[in-house]
Scaffold this motif. Structure first.
Motif, PDB file in Angstrom:
ATOM      1  N   SER A 197      18.939  14.702   6.651  1.00 59.46           N
ATOM      2  CA  SER A 197      19.877  13.638   7.011  1.00 59.46           C
ATOM      3  C   SER A 197      19.188  12.396   7.576  1.00 59.46           C
ATOM      4  O   SER A 197      19.796  11.344   7.650  1.00 59.46           O
ATOM      5  CB  SER A 197      20.936  14.149   7.990  1.00 59.46           C
ATOM      6  N   SER A 198      17.906  12.509   7.960  1.00 62.21           N
ATOM      7  CA  SER A 198      17.241  11.303   8.466  1.00 62.21           C
ATOM      8  C   SER A 198      16.363  10.634   7.401  1.00 62.21           C
ATOM      9  O   SER A 198      15.762   9.601   7.663  1.00 62.21           O
ATOM     10  CB  SER A 198      16.388  11.648   9.684  1.00 62.21           C
ATOM     11  N   LEU A 199      16.312  11.225   6.199  1.00 63.51           N
ATOM     12  CA  LEU A 199      15.480  10.633   5.145  1.00 63.51           C
ATOM     13  C   LEU A 199      16.207   9.481   4.459  1.00 63.51           C
ATOM     14  O   LEU A 199      17.428   9.388   4.494  1.00 63.51           O
ATOM     15  CB  LEU A 199      15.110  11.685   4.093  1.00 63.51           C
ATOM     16  N   ARG A 200      15.419   8.594   3.834  1.00 63.03           N
ATOM     17  CA  ARG A 200      15.996   7.458   3.129  1.00 63.03           C
ATOM     18  C   ARG A 200      16.294   7.826   1.662  1.00 63.03           C
ATOM     19  O   ARG A 200      15.798   8.823   1.145  1.00 63.03           O
ATOM     20  CB  ARG A 200      15.058   6.265   3.199  1.00 63.03           C
ATOM     21  N   VAL A 201      17.093   6.982   1.017  1.00 62.73           N
ATOM     22  CA  VAL A 201      17.571   7.273  -0.340  1.00 62.73           C
ATOM     23  C   VAL A 201      16.445   7.659  -1.314  1.00 62.73           C
ATOM     24  O   VAL A 201      16.518   8.702  -1.958  1.00 62.73           O
ATOM     25  CB  VAL A 201      18.383   6.077  -0.898  1.00 62.73           C
ATOM     26  N   PRO A 202      15.399   6.801  -1.434  1.00 65.15           N
ATOM     27  CA  PRO A 202      14.367   7.153  -2.430  1.00 65.15           C
ATOM     28  C   PRO A 202      13.626   8.437  -2.081  1.00 65.15           C
ATOM     29  O   PRO A 202      13.229   9.178  -2.991  1.00 65.15           O
ATOM     30  CB  PRO A 202      13.406   5.959  -2.404  1.00 65.15           C
ATOM     31  N   GLU A 203      13.470   8.704  -0.792  1.00 63.71           N
ATOM     32  CA  GLU A 203      12.770   9.932  -0.390  1.00 63.71           C
ATOM     33  C   GLU A 203      13.565  11.162  -0.813  1.00 63.71           C
ATOM     34  O   GLU A 203      13.011  12.144  -1.318  1.00 63.71           O
ATOM     35  CB  GLU A 203      12.557   9.943   1.129  1.00 63.71           C
ATOM     36  N   ILE A 204      14.872  11.079  -0.602  1.00 61.66           N
ATOM     37  CA  ILE A 204      15.727  12.204  -0.992  1.00 61.66           C
ATOM     38  C   ILE A 204      15.714  12.376  -2.506  1.00 61.66           C
ATOM     39  O   ILE A 204      15.640  13.494  -3.023  1.00 61.66           O
ATOM     40  CB  ILE A 204      17.158  11.988  -0.451  1.00 61.66           C
ATOM     41  N   ALA A 205      15.740  11.241  -3.215  1.00 63.15           N
ATOM     42  CA  ALA A 205      15.718  11.317  -4.683  1.00 63.15           C
ATOM     43  C   ALA A 205      14.439  11.993  -5.155  1.00 63.15           C
ATOM     44  O   ALA A 205      14.452  12.783  -6.098  1.00 63.15           O
ATOM     45  CB  ALA A 205      15.826   9.912  -5.278  1.00 63.15           C
ATOM     46  N   ARG A 206      13.333  11.699  -4.486  1.00 64.16           N
ATOM     47  CA  ARG A 206      12.061  12.283  -4.907  1.00 64.16           C
ATOM     48  C   ARG A 206      11.991  13.780  -4.619  1.00 64.16           C
ATOM     49  O   ARG A 206      11.230  14.502  -5.256  1.00 64.16           O
ATOM     50  CB  ARG A 206      10.890  11.547  -4.231  1.00 64.16           C
ATOM     51  N   LEU A 207      12.808  14.246  -3.657  1.00 61.61           N
ATOM     52  CA  LEU A 207      12.850  15.683  -3.400  1.00 61.61           C
ATOM     53  C   LEU A 207      13.533  16.427  -4.541  1.00 61.61           C
ATOM     54  O   LEU A 207      13.384  17.636  -4.689  1.00 61.61           O
ATOM     55  CB  LEU A 207      13.610  15.976  -2.103  1.00 61.61           C
ATOM     56  N   GLY A 208      14.325  15.701  -5.344  1.00 69.07           N
ATOM     57  CA  GLY A 208      14.976  16.342  -6.480  1.00 69.07           C
ATOM     58  C   GLY A 208      16.492  16.359  -6.377  1.00 69.07           C
ATOM     59  O   GLY A 208      17.154  17.153  -7.041  1.00 69.07           O
ATOM     60  N   MET A 209      17.055  15.491  -5.536  1.00 75.74           N
ATOM     61  CA  MET A 209      18.516  15.375  -5.492  1.00 75.74           C
ATOM     62  C   MET A 209      18.892  13.963  -5.902  1.00 75.74           C
ATOM     63  O   MET A 209      18.508  12.991  -5.269  1.00 75.74           O
ATOM     64  CB  MET A 209      19.051  15.665  -4.097  1.00 75.74           C
ATOM     65  N   LEU A 210      19.644  13.884  -6.969  1.00 73.65           N
ATOM     66  CA  LEU A 210      19.938  12.588  -7.572  1.00 73.65           C
ATOM     67  C   LEU A 210      21.433  12.385  -7.635  1.00 73.65           C
ATOM     68  O   LEU A 210      22.194  13.343  -7.747  1.00 73.65           O
ATOM     69  CB  LEU A 210      19.371  12.590  -8.989  1.00 73.65           C
ATOM     70  N   ARG A 211      21.870  11.137  -7.585  1.00 74.18           N
ATOM     71  CA  ARG A 211      23.294  10.887  -7.745  1.00 74.18           C
ATOM     72  C   ARG A 211      23.512   9.828  -8.820  1.00 74.18           C
ATOM     73  O   ARG A 211      22.663   8.977  -9.068  1.00 74.18           O
ATOM     74  CB  ARG A 211      23.900  10.436  -6.412  1.00 74.18           C
ATOM     75  N   THR A 212      24.669   9.910  -9.478  1.00 70.00           N
ATOM     76  CA  THR A 212      25.086   8.811 -10.341  1.00 70.00           C
ATOM     77  C   THR A 212      26.213   8.087  -9.628  1.00 70.00           C
ATOM     78  O   THR A 212      26.778   8.593  -8.662  1.00 70.00           O
ATOM     79  CB  THR A 212      25.588   9.298 -11.711  1.00 70.00           C
ATOM     80  N   PHE A 213      26.522   6.889 -10.104  1.00 70.99           N
ATOM     81  CA  PHE A 213      27.461   6.042  -9.389  1.00 70.99           C
ATOM     82  C   PHE A 213      28.810   5.989 -10.091  1.00 70.99           C
ATOM     83  O   PHE A 213      28.911   6.086 -11.305  1.00 70.99           O
ATOM     84  CB  PHE A 213      26.901   4.628  -9.264  1.00 70.99           C
ATOM     85  N   GLU A 225      14.701  14.823 -14.088  1.00 70.66           N
ATOM     86  CA  GLU A 225      14.531  16.245 -13.809  1.00 70.66           C
ATOM     87  C   GLU A 225      14.886  16.622 -12.369  1.00 70.66           C
ATOM     88  O   GLU A 225      14.054  17.144 -11.620  1.00 70.66           O
ATOM     89  CB  GLU A 225      13.081  16.672 -14.116  1.00 70.66           C
ATOM     90  N   PRO A 226      16.125  16.331 -11.969  1.00 69.28           N
ATOM     91  CA  PRO A 226      16.512  16.702 -10.614  1.00 69.28           C
ATOM     92  C   PRO A 226      16.807  18.192 -10.539  1.00 69.28           C
ATOM     93  O   PRO A 226      17.023  18.846 -11.556  1.00 69.28           O
ATOM     94  CB  PRO A 226      17.788  15.891 -10.394  1.00 69.28           C
ATOM     95  N   LYS A 227      16.785  18.719  -9.315  1.00 73.59           N
ATOM     96  CA  LYS A 227      17.231  20.099  -9.122  1.00 73.59           C
ATOM     97  C   LYS A 227      18.742  20.109  -8.928  1.00 73.59           C
ATOM     98  O   LYS A 227      19.427  21.027  -9.347  1.00 73.59           O
ATOM     99  CB  LYS A 227      16.544  20.694  -7.891  1.00 73.59           C
ATOM    100  N   LEU A 228      19.209  19.069  -8.245  1.00 71.25           N
ATOM    101  CA  LEU A 228      20.642  18.956  -7.990  1.00 71.25           C
ATOM    102  C   LEU A 228      21.091  17.558  -8.394  1.00 71.25           C
ATOM    103  O   LEU A 228      20.457  16.567  -8.050  1.00 71.25           O
ATOM    104  CB  LEU A 228      20.913  19.183  -6.497  1.00 71.25           C
ATOM    105  N   LEU A 229      22.181  17.509  -9.151  1.00 68.68           N
ATOM    106  CA  LEU A 229      22.688  16.211  -9.603  1.00 68.68           C
ATOM    107  C   LEU A 229      24.098  16.024  -9.065  1.00 68.68           C
ATOM    108  O   LEU A 229      24.965  16.863  -9.266  1.00 68.68           O
ATOM    109  CB  LEU A 229      22.670  16.178 -11.134  1.00 68.68           C
ATOM    110  N   LEU A 230      24.286  14.920  -8.349  1.00 67.39           N
ATOM    111  CA  LEU A 230      25.609  14.601  -7.827  1.00 67.39           C
ATOM    112  C   LEU A 230      26.236  13.567  -8.748  1.00 67.39           C
ATOM    113  O   LEU A 230      25.716  12.463  -8.903  1.00 67.39           O
ATOM    114  CB  LEU A 230      25.500  14.021  -6.402  1.00 67.39           C
ATOM    115  N   LEU A 231      27.349  13.940  -9.377  1.00 68.66           N
ATOM    116  CA  LEU A 231      27.978  13.037 -10.342  1.00 68.66           C
ATOM    117  C   LEU A 231      29.284  12.501  -9.757  1.00 68.66           C
ATOM    118  O   LEU A 231      30.168  13.272  -9.397  1.00 68.66           O
ATOM    119  CB  LEU A 231      28.266  13.778 -11.647  1.00 68.66           C
ATOM    120  N   ASP A 232      29.374  11.171  -9.678  1.00 64.24           N
ATOM    121  CA  ASP A 232      30.582  10.569  -9.122  1.00 64.24           C
ATOM    122  C   ASP A 232      31.484  10.142 -10.274  1.00 64.24           C
ATOM    123  O   ASP A 232      31.244   9.131 -10.916  1.00 64.24           O
ATOM    124  CB  ASP A 232      30.193   9.378  -8.244  1.00 64.24           C
TER     125      ASP A 232
END
Lengths: 356, 250
Positions: B71-87, B166-173
């Motif tokens: 919860s304290s990481l920034r957007v690009p850092e989280i994305a690099r961990l493998g969690m991605l979102r679409t808008f 190649e995310p591990k988790l994809l959040l689709l809005d």
């Protein structure tokens, strides 16, 4: 123009390179009377290319790139002088130069000045960039505009570099004339630097660096959400521009021979604006656009000076208005809009016709 | 829950001024599943997504991704961990071609040091990009400016870009919002395929009930910023609280 490519797609006709290089090499022999104008043309091409690295490719409209040009100019001149003399005493003596550089001192000093000007300007860009590149859109533009105004005022307040009364650069050693003339020497520097800048840009745009800049331009939030190190690329892009601008400032300072803080070094109202216009005129966000824009702009500008003397500023202002109103995408940008297939944007292989 | 949790949200709260967008939300997304998130307009679904991926800092609560507090990481850092979102408002790079959009989405871009920033991309990236463009049916249009594509095609491109990463988790809005109904079935199939074939866990905000009931293994329902219900699609469909929330019963 259909053979030229833009940005990351398509390929360039090698003939174009040969023609440009031939022109660059032949110019001092064919038109020695215009050698300074052609030198300026190369510098203008550099201006437009380095501006486009942010303004066109990255979508960050900078009005402050002139800061790096002026910084380079001062850094180089100061280095050239301070290596052999006391900088303060040099500037106090004003135009009445009592210090003369020997031939070897002149060229060693110049070499050191050119290198340092690039490095210092680049370091300044990295420092400023890490701060203000966090600003977006018009906020960035305004902030950089402020920087360019402030830089001139700051330089005019520093006594060591001559303050408001300016600073003269070392005098060309007459002994060197037997080898090469002054105008030709600096022409070669300008030409080589412009070519180096073009090659650097072409290389950057061919790989991931250019793609990341384009991604930042199109949607920076999306780029971040995809995990791209946007800050790193933004700062580096500005640093690269500043490096070349710094060296170009060093050369220009020596060509003109006298550095006025506001009229020669930090010329936000002329060079600072022109670099934006040249890139827009040719087509921002393309590789060849800035080159084309700079060439056209420079020729127009010289023509206005020759044929509309007294009205040259008005004519130039009119040209600027016409560019912005009728060619907001620039020459290459408009061509790409109307003839996308020339630039490789076509359906392939031909698909079943469906909704577009 | 048969699988271990890939994403865990514990008591997350977020308010904007006086508006409480999320209040004590807790949920779990098990690895390898498709989890749906539904709720009436303004119930806080997108806010929840934004807090998970780091766009908005949390007021309180924790978010764990693969067991790591993020919860304290920034957007690009989280994305690099493998969690991605679409808008929800589709976001692609409109001034670039489809191919370029895909190439720039390669996970190799995550590695940016001085040597890699100036280099090109290996040919595998192009192969993968072609495969995925084929997968979403945009291969013929790969060299068109993606800003010139239709809205539905841009949505598909955004989806392909997410897969490219190649995310591990994809959040689709809302992946199907604004898409032609005939295309929706194709999209559902592709989402399922991405989950099965590429092993990507999906967490999907969706308004279209038919889609979400078809797609999801389990569903969370938000209303007024609170977690209203959680269960299998059938349970949610027949849950009186959910029906009331949607139909506005008091």
């Amino acid at each position: 123009m259909s053979t030229t490519s833009t940005g990351n797609t398509g390929s360039t006709n090698p003939l174009l390179y040969i023609v440009i290089l031939a022109f660059g090499i032949a110019a001092p022999f064919v038109m020695p009377a215009y050698i300074q104008q052609v030198s300026f043309l190369w510098i203008f091409i550099l201006f437009a290319l380095t501006w486009d690295l942010q303004g066109g490719q990255m979508g960050y409209n900078s009005f402050g790139n002139i800061v790096f040009f002026g910084t380079g100019m001062y850094v180089s001149a100061s280095t050239q002088v301070a290596l052999y003399f006391d900088l303060g005493a040099w500037n106090e003596s004003g135009g009445e130069n009592t210090f003369i550089h020997a031939t070897d001192e002149y060229f060693i000093g110049l070499a050191a000045g050119l290198v340092l000007s690039g490095i210092v300007a680049a370091a300044l860009a990295a420092f400023l960039g890490s701060g203000i590149l966090g600003l977006r859109g018009q906020y960035f533009a305004i902030c950089t505009l402020g920087l360019s105004v402030a830089a001139g005022e700051i330089a005019a307040g520093i006594d060591l570099i001559g303050a408001g009364s300016g600073m003269s650069t070392p005098v060309w050693p007459d002994a060197a004339d037997s080898v090469i003339e002054r105008g030709t020497f600096f022409y070669i520097l300008c030409f080589m630097l412009a070519v180096a800048t073009f090659i650097a840009c072409k290389y950057l745009y061919s790989g991931r660096f250019g793609m990341v800049l384009n991604a930042i331009r199109d949607d920076e939030d999306k780029a971040e959400a995809m995990g791209i190190h946007t800050t790193r690329y933004k700062a580096l892009s500005w640093t690269i521009s500043a490096f070349f601008l710094g060296i170009s400032g060093a050369i220009m300072g020596n060509i003109i021979g006298f550095i006025d803080p506001v009229d020669v070094a930090f010329t936000g109202a002329t060079f600072g604006v022109w670099m934006v216009l040249m890139a827009i005129l040719g087509g921002k966000g393309t590789l060849w656009g800035p080159v084309l824009g700079a060439a056209i702009f420079h020729i127009m500008q010289e023509l206005f000076w020759t044929y509309f003397l007294g009205w040259q500023r008005v004519a130039l202002g009119l040209l600027i208005i016409l560019i912005v109103v009728f060619l907001p995408q620039g020459i290459l940008g408009s061509l790409r809009e109307h003839f996308p297939e020339w630039f490789g944007h076509r359906l392939e292989p031909v698909a079943v016709e469906d909704e577009k | 829950m048969k699988n271990k949790a890939i994403l865990e949200v514990c008591n997350s709260s977020k308010s904007f001024g006086g508006v409480i967008a999320n209040h004590n939300i807790s949920l779990t997304v098990p690895e390898g599943e498709i989890v749906g998130l539904i709720g009436p307009n303004g119930s806080g679904k997108t806010t929840l997504f934004n807090t998970i991926v780091g766009t908005h800092p949390l007021d309180n609560g924790e978010v764990y991704f693969e067991g790591q507090e993020i919860s304290s990481l920034r957007v690009p850092e989280i994305a690099r961990l493998g969690m991605l979102r679409t808008f929800q408002q589709t976001r692609i790079y409109g001034g670039m071609t489809g191919v370029q959009n895909m190439r720039i989405s390669s996970p190799l871009i995550h590695d940016s040091n001085f040597s890699t920033m100036f280099s090109g991309l290996p040919p595998e990236v192009d192969e993968r990009s072609d495969e995925l463009l084929e997968f979403v049916g945009l291969y013929e249009k790969r060299n068109l400016m993606s800003g010139d594509l239709s809205f539905g095609q841009q949505k598909l491109l955004e989806f392909a870009m997410a897969l490219m990463n190649e995310p591990k988790l994809l959040l689709l809005d809302e992946p199907t919002a604004g898409i032609n109904p005939t295309l929706i079935n194709g999209l559902i199939d592709r989402l399922k395929l991405a989950n099965e074939k590429f092993g990507i866990t999906l967490f999907v905000i969706e308004h279209n009930m038919r889609v979400v009931m078809n797609l999801a293994d389990s569903i969370y329902c938000l209303a007024h910023g609170e977690m209203l219900a959680h269960g299998l699609p059938d349970e949610i469909q027949n849950d009186q609280k959910v029906i009331d929330a949607y139909l506005g019963a008091s």
